[in-house]
Design a protein around this motif. Structure first.
Motif, mmCIF file in Angstrom:
data_model
loop_
_atom_site.group_PDB
_atom_site.id
_atom_site.type_symbol
_atom_site.label_atom_id
_atom_site.label_comp_id
_atom_site.label_asym_id
_atom_site.label_seq_id
_atom_site.Cartn_x
_atom_site.Cartn_y
_atom_site.Cartn_z
ATOM 1 N N ASN A 138 0.811 -1.219 0.000
ATOM 2 C CA ASN A 138 0.000 0.000 0.000
ATOM 3 C C ASN A 138 0.849 1.277 0.000
ATOM 4 O O ASN A 138 0.456 2.284 0.579
ATOM 5 C CB ASN A 138 -0.960 -0.001 1.189
ATOM 6 N N PHE A 139 1.990 1.253 -0.668
ATOM 7 C CA PHE A 139 2.844 2.441 -0.729
ATOM 8 C C PHE A 139 2.428 3.342 -1.887
ATOM 9 O O PHE A 139 2.272 2.883 -3.011
ATOM 10 C CB PHE A 139 4.314 2.052 -0.911
ATOM 11 N N SER A 140 2.284 4.624 -1.588
ATOM 12 C CA SER A 140 2.001 5.601 -2.636
ATOM 13 C C SER A 140 3.272 5.957 -3.379
ATOM 14 O O SER A 140 3.256 6.175 -4.586
ATOM 15 C CB SER A 140 1.409 6.874 -2.037
ATOM 16 N N GLU A 141 4.375 6.043 -2.627
ATOM 17 C CA GLU A 141 5.652 6.432 -3.217
ATOM 18 C C GLU A 141 6.779 5.703 -2.499
ATOM 19 O O GLU A 141 6.655 5.359 -1.324
ATOM 20 C CB GLU A 141 5.875 7.940 -3.064
ATOM 21 N N VAL A 142 7.895 5.540 -3.214
ATOM 22 C CA VAL A 142 9.105 4.954 -2.647
ATOM 23 C C VAL A 142 10.232 5.963 -2.852
ATOM 24 O O VAL A 142 10.433 6.458 -3.959
ATOM 25 C CB VAL A 142 9.447 3.609 -3.326
ATOM 26 N N HIS A 143 10.951 6.262 -1.757
ATOM 27 C CA HIS A 143 12.006 7.274 -1.811
ATOM 28 C C HIS A 143 13.333 6.702 -1.307
ATOM 29 O O HIS A 143 13.552 6.627 -0.096
ATOM 30 C CB HIS A 143 11.620 8.496 -0.969
ATOM 31 N N LYS A 193 3.755 6.784 7.705
ATOM 32 C CA LYS A 193 2.339 7.091 7.542
ATOM 33 C C LYS A 193 2.216 8.607 7.517
ATOM 34 O O LYS A 193 2.639 9.287 8.450
ATOM 35 C CB LYS A 193 1.532 6.523 8.702
ATOM 36 N N VAL A 194 1.667 9.132 6.431
ATOM 37 C CA VAL A 194 1.526 10.573 6.263
ATOM 38 C C VAL A 194 0.038 10.898 6.160
ATOM 39 O O VAL A 194 -0.677 10.311 5.347
ATOM 40 C CB VAL A 194 2.264 11.057 4.989
ATOM 41 N N SER A 195 -0.407 11.816 7.003
ATOM 42 C CA SER A 195 -1.796 12.267 6.961
ATOM 43 C C SER A 195 -1.841 13.599 6.221
ATOM 44 O O SER A 195 -1.304 14.602 6.698
ATOM 45 C CB SER A 195 -2.352 12.453 8.375
ATOM 46 N N LEU A 196 -2.474 13.577 5.053
ATOM 47 C CA LEU A 196 -2.662 14.813 4.281
ATOM 48 C C LEU A 196 -3.902 15.500 4.842
ATOM 49 O O LEU A 196 -4.956 14.879 4.992
ATOM 50 C CB LEU A 196 -2.842 14.490 2.806
ATOM 51 N N TYR A 202 0.946 6.117 2.546
ATOM 52 C CA TYR A 202 2.144 5.499 3.093
ATOM 53 C C TYR A 202 3.298 5.655 2.121
ATOM 54 O O TYR A 202 3.157 5.403 0.925
ATOM 55 C CB TYR A 202 1.895 4.016 3.385
ATOM 56 N N LEU A 203 4.438 6.097 2.649
ATOM 57 C CA LEU A 203 5.653 6.236 1.864
ATOM 58 C C LEU A 203 6.671 5.225 2.385
ATOM 59 O O LEU A 203 6.739 4.983 3.592
ATOM 60 C CB LEU A 203 6.246 7.638 1.999
ATOM 61 N N LEU A 204 7.461 4.681 1.493
ATOM 62 C CA LEU A 204 8.585 3.848 1.893
ATOM 63 C C LEU A 204 9.823 4.709 1.712
ATOM 64 O O LEU A 204 10.103 5.190 0.617
ATOM 65 C CB LEU A 204 8.677 2.579 1.036
ATOM 66 N N VAL A 205 10.530 4.945 2.815
ATOM 67 C CA VAL A 205 11.655 5.872 2.820
ATOM 68 C C VAL A 205 12.899 5.146 3.321
ATOM 69 O O VAL A 205 12.843 4.429 4.317
ATOM 70 C CB VAL A 205 11.347 7.079 3.733
ATOM 71 N N GLN A 206 13.997 5.363 2.635
ATOM 72 C CA GLN A 206 15.253 4.746 3.046
ATOM 73 C C GLN A 206 15.971 5.665 4.028
ATOM 74 O O GLN A 206 16.032 6.885 3.827
ATOM 75 C CB GLN A 206 16.126 4.491 1.820
ATOM 76 N N ALA A 207 16.496 5.068 5.106
ATOM 77 C CA ALA A 207 17.209 5.827 6.132
ATOM 78 C C ALA A 207 18.016 4.857 6.989
ATOM 79 O O ALA A 207 17.909 3.638 6.831
ATOM 80 C CB ALA A 207 16.220 6.610 6.991
ATOM 81 N N ASN A 241 10.094 14.200 5.421
ATOM 82 C CA ASN A 241 9.845 15.636 5.231
ATOM 83 C C ASN A 241 10.492 16.136 3.943
ATOM 84 O O ASN A 241 9.904 16.921 3.205
ATOM 85 C CB ASN A 241 10.356 16.442 6.430
ATOM 86 N N GLN A 242 11.699 15.657 3.659
ATOM 87 C CA GLN A 242 12.393 16.057 2.426
ATOM 88 C C GLN A 242 11.623 15.569 1.198
ATOM 89 O O GLN A 242 11.489 16.294 0.214
ATOM 90 C CB GLN A 242 13.813 15.492 2.426
ATOM 91 N N ALA A 243 11.094 14.346 1.264
ATOM 92 C CA ALA A 243 10.329 13.800 0.138
ATOM 93 C C ALA A 243 9.039 14.581 -0.094
ATOM 94 O O ALA A 243 8.551 14.665 -1.225
ATOM 95 C CB ALA A 243 10.003 12.326 0.389
ATOM 96 N N LEU A 244 8.515 15.181 0.963
ATOM 97 C CA LEU A 244 7.249 15.922 0.868
ATOM 98 C C LEU A 244 7.449 17.423 0.684
ATOM 99 O O LEU A 244 6.481 18.189 0.757
ATOM 100 C CB LEU A 244 6.407 15.669 2.128
#
Length: 165
Positions: free
Chosen positions: A63-68, A80-83, A99-104, A115-118
């Protein structure tokens, strides 16, 4: 066309840091247009990752909207990001979760990377949760055009250097 991400669980004998082989079930993420293509792609990717036999245990739509991806990071986190939008009729705030998948490397860095991705987002948002994901690696779909474009850029750069000399 939107991207459909598939989570694929694969069981195989994995060589540990100590050199011993242990059976492991790992999760990978890839984009595909169907379950059939996802299965074919994970088979191809696993053939390059291991010489051992492997078994695909599960494939499901993620259920990922974006992958970063971010450089110098080794783990994946689910943000989990609430718009937040204002409902003009009722005048109340309305939240839509994505939902975003973010590498860190850790949760703090995952928050910063989210935050950077958004950054380009014009609306308000909040980040109610970030959890470490079991995903080991992400295999985005490449058509080969990206590689051809890179070769073209290298050739064009070499030609420019020749002309300048």
């Amino acid at each position: 066309m939107s991207v459909i991400w598939f989570e694929c669980k694969v069981k195989y004998r994995k060589t540990q840091d100590t050199g011993e082989k242990k059976i492991s079930t790992d999760t990978y993420l890839l984009d595909a247009v169907s379950f059939t293509e996802a299965e074919a792609r994970i088979n191809e990717e696993m053939k390059t990752l291991t010489e051992e036999e492997f078994r695909i245990m599960n494939i499901k739509v993620a259920n990922f909207s974006e992958v970063h991806p971010f450089e110098n990071s080794d783990r994946w986190f689910k943000s989990k990001v609430s718009l937040i939008a204002l409902d003009e009729e009722s005048g109340k705030e309305r939240k839509t979760n994505i939902y975003l998948l973010v590498q860190a490397n850790d949760v703090k860095e995952a928050f910063e990377n989210t935050n950077q991705a958004l950054e380009g987002t014009t609306g308000d948002y909040s980040i109610p949760s970030i959890t470490e994901s079991p995903i080991l690696d992400v295999f985005p779909y490449f058509t080969g055009e990206e590689e051809q474009l890179e070769k073209f850029n290298v050739i064009a750069s070499a030609e420019t250097e020749k002309q300048e000399s």
